[in-house]
Design an enzyme around this catalytic site. Structure first.
Site, short mmCIF file in Angstrom:
data_model
loop_
_atom_site.label_atom_id
_atom_site.label_comp_id
_atom_site.label_asym_id
_atom_site.label_seq_id
_atom_site.Cartn_x
_atom_site.Cartn_y
_atom_site.Cartn_z
N ARG A 116 -8.50 -0.66 4.39
CA ARG A 116 -7.61 0.38 3.84
C ARG A 116 -6.27 -0.20 3.44
O ARG A 116 -5.61 0.32 2.55
CB ARG A 116 -7.34 1.47 4.88
CG ARG A 116 -8.52 2.31 5.23
CD ARG A 116 -8.11 3.36 6.24
NE ARG A 116 -7.42 4.42 5.55
CZ ARG A 116 -7.57 5.71 5.80
NH1 ARG A 116 -8.39 6.09 6.76
NH2 ARG A 116 -6.92 6.60 5.12
N LYS A 135 0.84 -1.22 0.00
CA LYS A 135 0.00 0.00 0.00
C LYS A 135 0.86 1.25 0.00
O LYS A 135 0.64 2.17 -0.79
CB LYS A 135 -0.91 0.00 1.24
CG LYS A 135 -1.60 1.32 1.48
CD LYS A 135 -2.49 1.29 2.70
CE LYS A 135 -1.82 1.66 3.98
NZ LYS A 135 -1.65 3.10 4.23
N ASN A 136 1.82 1.29 0.90
CA ASN A 136 2.57 2.54 1.09
C ASN A 136 3.55 2.84 -0.05
O ASN A 136 4.11 3.92 -0.11
CB ASN A 136 3.31 2.54 2.43
CG ASN A 136 2.35 2.70 3.59
OD1 ASN A 136 1.17 2.96 3.38
ND2 ASN A 136 2.85 2.53 4.80
N ASP A 149 4.15 0.58 12.09
CA ASP A 149 2.96 -0.07 11.53
C ASP A 149 2.75 -1.50 12.02
O ASP A 149 1.66 -2.04 11.87
CB ASP A 149 3.04 -0.07 9.99
CG ASP A 149 2.68 1.28 9.41
OD1 ASP A 149 2.37 2.20 10.18
OD2 ASP A 149 2.74 1.43 8.17
N CYS A 197 -5.82 8.20 9.32
CA CYS A 197 -6.07 7.41 10.53
C CYS A 197 -5.88 8.29 11.76
O CYS A 197 -4.96 9.11 11.80
CB CYS A 197 -5.10 6.24 10.60
SG CYS A 197 -5.63 4.80 9.71
N ARG A 227 0.11 14.11 13.28
CA ARG A 227 0.50 13.99 11.89
C ARG A 227 0.59 15.34 11.17
O ARG A 227 -0.14 15.58 10.19
CB ARG A 227 -0.42 13.02 11.15
CG ARG A 227 -0.54 11.70 11.87
CD ARG A 227 -1.17 10.63 11.05
NE ARG A 227 -0.20 9.92 10.25
CZ ARG A 227 -0.48 8.85 9.54
NH1 ARG A 227 -1.68 8.37 9.52
NH2 ARG A 227 0.45 8.25 8.84
C1 UD1 Z 1 4.08 6.82 6.43
C2 UD1 Z 1 3.20 5.60 6.21
C3 UD1 Z 1 2.67 5.11 7.54
C4 UD1 Z 1 3.81 4.85 8.50
C5 UD1 Z 1 4.70 6.07 8.61
C6 UD1 Z 1 5.94 5.84 9.45
C7 UD1 Z 1 2.24 5.98 4.03
C8 UD1 Z 1 1.02 6.24 3.22
N1 UD1 Z 1 2.09 5.96 5.34
O1 UD1 Z 1 3.25 7.84 6.99
O2 UD1 Z 1 1.96 3.89 7.31
O3 UD1 Z 1 3.28 4.55 9.78
O4 UD1 Z 1 5.14 6.47 7.31
O5 UD1 Z 1 6.67 4.77 8.96
O6 UD1 Z 1 3.30 5.72 3.49
N2 UD1 Z 1 6.03 14.52 10.99
C9 UD1 Z 1 6.14 15.85 11.30
N3 UD1 Z 1 6.03 16.77 10.29
C10 UD1 Z 1 5.84 16.42 9.00
C11 UD1 Z 1 5.74 15.04 8.68
C12 UD1 Z 1 5.84 14.11 9.70
O7 UD1 Z 1 6.30 16.21 12.46
O8 UD1 Z 1 5.75 17.30 8.13
C13 UD1 Z 1 6.12 13.51 12.06
C14 UD1 Z 1 4.78 12.77 12.23
O9 UD1 Z 1 3.93 13.48 13.08
C15 UD1 Z 1 5.24 11.48 12.83
C16 UD1 Z 1 6.60 11.24 12.18
O10 UD1 Z 1 7.02 12.50 11.67
O11 UD1 Z 1 5.43 11.63 14.22
C17 UD1 Z 1 6.59 10.20 11.09
O12 UD1 Z 1 5.75 10.60 10.05
P1 UD1 Z 1 6.00 10.22 8.52
O13 UD1 Z 1 7.26 9.43 8.40
O14 UD1 Z 1 5.87 11.46 7.73
O15 UD1 Z 1 4.79 9.27 8.24
P2 UD1 Z 1 3.77 9.33 7.04
O16 UD1 Z 1 4.47 9.65 5.78
O17 UD1 Z 1 2.60 10.14 7.45
#
Ligand code: UD1
Length: 418
Positions: free
Chosen positions: A398, A23-24, A306, A117, A122
């Site tokens: 999902r 998915k990701n 995850d 979710c 986030r």
């Molecule tokens: C992706 C995955 C999700 C997985 C996560 C971490 C997808 C669609 N989803 O989510 O399944 O759990 O990686 O492996 O690929 N953060 C900030 N600012 C930002 C962006 C992120 O503070 O601009 C923080 C988030 O709040 C969180 C951490 O960074 O605490 C990790 O987030 P991130 O790696 O960005 O996860 P996603 O891309 O949302």
């Protein structure tokens, strides 16, 4: 009415499961397909709610999308819009990666603040900071993020945290920027490598993906490409956890063990015996799992957030006490109350959960509150005595393709109500 899974627990998960496409990886790859007016053919696309939602976004933008089995054909020739409607954005946070892709294609993009979710704050500050550095002008008004960039210019970007989504957005926004972009402290997840490989197949020049420093040399244009999405490492580990906790003998096929080191290591620490043959991972039956001392979620190659909840479900029946530390998302213990309803002994304090293994869980009516937490409840239900009803299956849908069909084919007594 929301769907339910009805599970009569206590049966071993024995047999073979072929693992779906990731998915990701599929989601950012589908978003990347808008960056060309030529056709992209994406194979091994899992049939998931999140993929369906992404297809709706593509169609909303004016792209043609056809599905043949697990292959999606996307044609961006007639793309006419650069705005993602609020209802779609609200449903799926990952649609934020369309921002970089649409910006590259249309020089402007407008998306509403993302949903997803309910596992924590986030934020998207890292995404926006990086896009600004590349030359985008960004304003946030009435719940919408508006970007415009007549010209994007390569630059050096340091990420405060190796965010997966922010790294993907930077790749998408910089592939056609003028000059070279270097991302430091980039996310190293295999899904980033898969996206970079797809972009390179479209004509991009990206090196270093999978490491902390990624270099992107901007190219003038991208062309269509054919690509097969990588295997889903989280789905593979979820099924292995289900096999292990039920004492089953299970083979997962089309898995990539090289992407799964932290998870497989944890399973082995818990007493599972694994063997490998090409793209197959074979789990031997064991009587009872052992506790794991401490599991800390970390960015890749650390233990993935995850799979924290599915492994917690397994640890709740293990012999001894396990400690889980959730370092990535601040609200990812929403499955705990439900596991406790089933008889698990789990105490949460802040980012830590202490799991004292119990000898048995008893089936109960429980509610999935997010995707992976839902999978954890299914695992608990498979191992519990009596009947478990997992409500809110749309969360599970999902990210898991035909979960109940795979499990039923391996001997589980599981069926869907609606
Ligand atoms: C992706 C995955 C999700 C997985 C996560 C971490 C997808 C669609 N989803 O989510 O399944 O759990 O990686 O492996 O690929 N953060 C900030 N600012 C930002 C962006 C992120 O503070 O601009 C923080 C988030 O709040 C969180 C951490 O960074 O605490 C990790 O987030 P991130 O790696 O960005 O996860 P996603 O891309 O949302």
């Amino acid at each position: 009415m929301l769907g339910e899974l009805i599970i009569n627990g206590g049966r071993r998960i024995n047999g073979e499961i072929t693992i779906q496409g990731a998915k990701n990886a599929a989601l950012p790859i589908l978003a990347a397909a808008v960056m060309t007016d030529e056709e992209c053919v994406i194979k091994n696309c899992p049939a998931l709610r999140d993929v369906d939602k992404t297809v709706l976004v593509l169609k909303d933008l004016g792209c043609g999308v056809r599905r043949e089995g697990s292959t999606l054909m996307i044609n961006g020739q007639d793309m006419f819009d650069c705005k993602i409607c609020e209802s779609l954005m609200r449903e799926m946070r990952s649609s934020i990666i369309f921002l970089g892709a649409i910006l590259t294609r249309c020089k402007k993009a407008s998306v509403s603040m993302p949903g997803g979710c309910p596992i924590g704050l986030r934020p998207i500050d890292l995404h926006l900071k990086a896009l600004k550095k590349l030359g985008a002008q960004i304003s946030e008004e009435h719940g919408y993020i508006k970007c415009s960039a007549p010209k994007l210019c390569g630059c050096d970007i340091y990420l405060d945290f190796p965010s997966v989504g922010a790294t993907e957005n930077i790749l998408l926004a910089s592939v056609c920027a003028e000059g070279t972009t270097v991302v430091s402290n980039a996310a190293r997840e295999p899904e980033i490598v898969d996206l970079a490989n797809f972009l390179n197949a479209m004509g991009a020049k990206i090196t270093g993906a999978g490491g902390s420093v990624i270099r992107i040399d901007g190219v003038k244009r991208l062309h269509g490409a054919e690509y097969s999405v990588m295997s889903d490492r989280i789905a593979a580990a979820t099924y292995l956890a289900a096999g292990a906790v039920t004492g089953g003998e299970l083979t997962v096929r089309k898995a990539n063990k090289n992407h799964m080191n932290a998870m497989l290591d944890a399973l082995c620490d818990m007493g599972a015996e694994l063997s490998y043959d090409g793209d197959a991972i074979h789990l031997k039956p064991i009587k009872r799992l052992k506790s794991i001392h401490t599991l800390r979620t970390m960015p890749y190659p650390g233990f993935p957030t995850d799979i924290q909840s599915p492994f917690m479900a397994a640890a709740s029946l293990a012999k001894g006490t396990s400690v889980f530390v959730e370092n990535i998302f601040e609200n990812r213990f929403r499955h705990v109350d439900e596991l406790v309803r089933m008889g698990a002994d789990i105490k949460v304090s802040g980012r830590c959960a202490v799991v004292r293994g119990v000898k048995r869980l008893s089936g109960a009516r429980v509610r999935a509150r997010e995707l992976r937490g839902g999978a954890a409840l299914v695992i608990a239900g498979l191992a519990a005595e009596g009947q478990t009803i997992v409500e809110n299956t749309e969360y599970i849908d999902r990210g898991y393709e035909n979960m109940e069909k795979h499990l039923a084919a391996c001997g589980a007594d599981i069926r869907r109500n609606n």
